[in-house]
Design an enzyme around this catalytic site. Structure first.
Site, short mmCIF file in Angstrom:
data_model
loop_
_atom_site.label_atom_id
_atom_site.label_comp_id
_atom_site.label_asym_id
_atom_site.label_seq_id
_atom_site.Cartn_x
_atom_site.Cartn_y
_atom_site.Cartn_z
CG ASP A 36 16.39 34.30 -18.51
OD1 ASP A 36 15.31 34.73 -19.27
OD2 ASP A 36 17.33 34.41 -18.27
CG HIS A 87 17.97 31.22 -21.95
ND1 HIS A 87 18.71 32.35 -21.79
CD2 HIS A 87 17.89 30.72 -20.66
CE1 HIS A 87 19.21 32.42 -20.44
NE2 HIS A 87 18.86 31.57 -19.63
CG HIS A 91 20.53 27.25 -19.11
ND1 HIS A 91 21.48 27.31 -18.02
CD2 HIS A 91 19.86 28.19 -18.99
CE1 HIS A 91 21.17 28.40 -17.31
NE2 HIS A 91 20.08 29.01 -17.84
CG HIS A 178 14.97 32.25 -13.66
ND1 HIS A 178 15.22 33.34 -12.95
CD2 HIS A 178 15.79 32.02 -14.39
CE1 HIS A 178 16.51 33.64 -13.13
NE2 HIS A 178 16.77 32.81 -14.18
#
Length: 411
Positions: A36, A87, A91, A178
Site C-alpha cells: 500500500d 488506493h 489516501h 507497504h
C-alpha cells in the site's frame, strides 16, 4: 529374522515418505503479497527489484494523486506483470464522506492509473481498510482487505513483521505490507525466502481469486481466498463464466471432449485413460496396429483403442511394470510431456523467441523439464495463470481443453 523385520520397516517408512511427498507435491499453497501507499520514488523501485529477482509478482495499491511524475515506473511495473490497484486519490479517511465524495476518490485514482497502464478497471483497497455501507455501495469494486497485517499500524522492524507472518501464514492469505520503508522491504524479502521452500507460491490478488475459482462481487469484502472444500466441484450453470469457456466450447464443437448428462465438469481431475482418449481424438482417432500391451487395459475398455494408439505412438508409456494405471490422475507436467510427444511425432513445433517466466519453474521434475520447455517454446502458456506453472498439481479437464484447443490450432 530381525534383519528382515528391520528391512521391512525401513521399506515401509520409505514408501510412506514417498506417498507423503507425492501427495504434497501437487498441493500448491497460494498467498498474495500486497503493498500500500505507493508509488514511492525511493522504495517502490527497490521492492519491485527484490520481487523481480525472486520471480514474484506483487499487487500494489496506489494512491492516484502520487502517480504523476512516476508514470514510467508504474508503466514498467504493469508491463512486468505486477498488479496495479486503486488506493483512492488522496489516501483520505472515507469514513464520513458522502457517496459522491467516495466515488470521486475512487474514480479520479482509477482514471490516473488507467491513463498510465492502459487498463480500465482496478481492484480497490480503501485507506485504513474503511468499509462503511457508503463505501461498499460506491467503490464499484470488491473491497480487498487482508488477513495478514504484521505491522498493525505501528512502526515495526522488518524482522518482527516477517516472523509474525511466517508463524501464522495460511494457504490463501493476503499479506499487507507497504512499499514505503526499509523495514517493509526487509520483511517482504524474508517472508518470500522463508515461505517458498515450505511450498508457498506468491501470486497477485487477481491470480489468487482465479486459481481458487472465486469471482468477488462488487462491494464484497475480501480478506483471503481459502482453498475450496471440493476443488473439483463447479456449478455447471455458470460454465460460460469459466476462464476456459472458449476452449471448452472449441473442443466440444470439434467432438474431441464432451461432458456427460450432468455437465462438462471443468475442474474435475484428468485421468490417464481420459488424457489418452482426448489426445487420440485430437490426433484424428487413428487406428493402432495392435492392442495395448498393458496388463491392466482390457481389450473391451472404452479407452482401449486410444491407449493402444498412445502406446504405439509413444505418447504414453507404462510404469515399468507392464501397467498403464488408467484411473491414475495426470499432473500438469505429465500432460505437457504427453503433448510434447504428440507434437514431436507430428512435427508441429513452431519455436518462439522466449519462454514464459514462472515463479515455480524450479519445481518441474528433471524428467519432464525438456518436454515442458519444448511445449512452451512452441508457443503455449495457460491463460488461467500467468505466474505459476504448478507442474505437480493434478491437471483438470479445463486445462486439458485449453492445451488441446491450442494444439488443434496448430494442425
Amino acid at each position: 529374522m530381525k534383519k528382515i523385520r528391520r528391512r521391512a520397516a525401513a521399506a515401509a517408512l520409505i514408501l510412506f515418505f514417498c506417498i507423503l511427498c507425492t501427495a504434497q507435491a501437487g498441493a500448491t499453497k497460494l498467498v498474495a503479497i500486497t503493498f500500500d501507499d505507493g508509488p514511492n520514488r525511493t522504495w517502490t523501485p527497490q521492492v519491485v527489484e527484490a520481487l523481480n529477482q525472486r520471480g514474484v509478482k506483487g499487487t500494489f495499491f496506489m494512491v492516484g494523486s502520487w502517480v504523476p511524475t512516476k508514470e514510467e515506473l508504474v508503466r514498467q511495473m504493469a508491463a512486468q506483470g505486477h498488479q496495479i490497484a486503486n488506493h483512492t486519490w488522496e489516501h483520505a479517511n472515507l469514513t464520513d464522506m458522502t457517496p459522491e465524495e467516495v466515488r470521486d476518490q475512487v474514480e479520479r485514482s482509477r482514471a490516473a492509473l488507467a491513463a498510465v497502464t492502459g487498463q480500465e478497471s482496478f481492484l480497490v483497497r480503501t485507506p485504513f481498510g474503511v468499509r462503511t455501507k457508503t463505501v461498499l455501495e460506491n467503490i464499484e469494486s470488491p473491497l480487498i482487505l487482508w488477513s495478514q497485517d504484521p505491522a498493525a499500524g505501528k512502526t515495526v522492524s522488518g524482522e518482527k513483521m516477517a516472523k509474525k507472518v511466517i508463524s501464522t501464514i495460511q494457504d490463501g492469505d493476503i499479506i499487507l505490507l507497504h512499499d514505503s520503508t526499509q523495514a517493509n522491504l526487509d520483511a517482504a524479502c524474508r517472508i518470500i525466502d522463508t515461505l517458498r521452500p515450505r511450498g508457498y507460491d506468491f501470486v497477485t490478488v487477481d491470480e489468487l481469486f482465479r486459481l481458487r475459482g472465486i469471482t468477488p462481487e462488487q462491494g464484497a469484502i475480501c480478506k483471503r481466498a481459502a482453498p475450496a472444500a471440493d476443488p473439483q466441484a463447479y456449478e455447471e450453470s455458470r460454465l460460460r463464466e469459466h476462464w476456459a469457456w472458449p476452449f471448452i466450447a472449441d473442443v466440444e464443437n470439434r467432438g474431441v471432449m464432451n461432458g456427460d448428462a450432468e455437465g462438462f465438469h471443468p475442474n474435475r481431475y484428468l485421468s490417464r485413460a481420459a488424457a489418452a482418449e482426448i489426445l487420440w481424438r485430437a490426433a484424428g482417432s487413428p487406428q493402432a496396429g495392435r492392442a495395448a500391451d498393458f496388463r491392466d487395459v482390457a481389450a473391451d475398455a472404452w479407452y482401449a483403442p486410444a491407449v493402444s494408439w498412445a502406446e504405439e505412438s509413444g505418447v504414453v508409456r507404462g510404469t515399468g511394470r507392464g501397467l498403464f494405471r488408467p484411473s491414475a490422475v495426470v499432473t500438469r507436467e505429465q500432460l505437457y510431456v504427453m503433448m510434447d510427444r504428440l507434437l514431436e511425432r507430428q512435427g508441429l513445433f513452431a519455436p518462439v523467441a522466449e519462454l514464459p517466466v514462472y515463479e515455480d519453474s524450479f519445481r518441474v521434475s528433471a524428467w519432464a523439464r525438456q518436454a515442458v520447455e519444448q511445449v512452451e517454446r512452441a508457443g503455449f502458456s495457460s491463460l488461467n495463470d500467468r505466474e505459476l506453472l504448478r507442474p505437480g498439481e493434478p491437471a483438470t479437464r479445463a486445462e486439458a481443453a485449453e492445451l488441446v484447443s491450442w494444439y488443434l490450432g496448430l494442425c
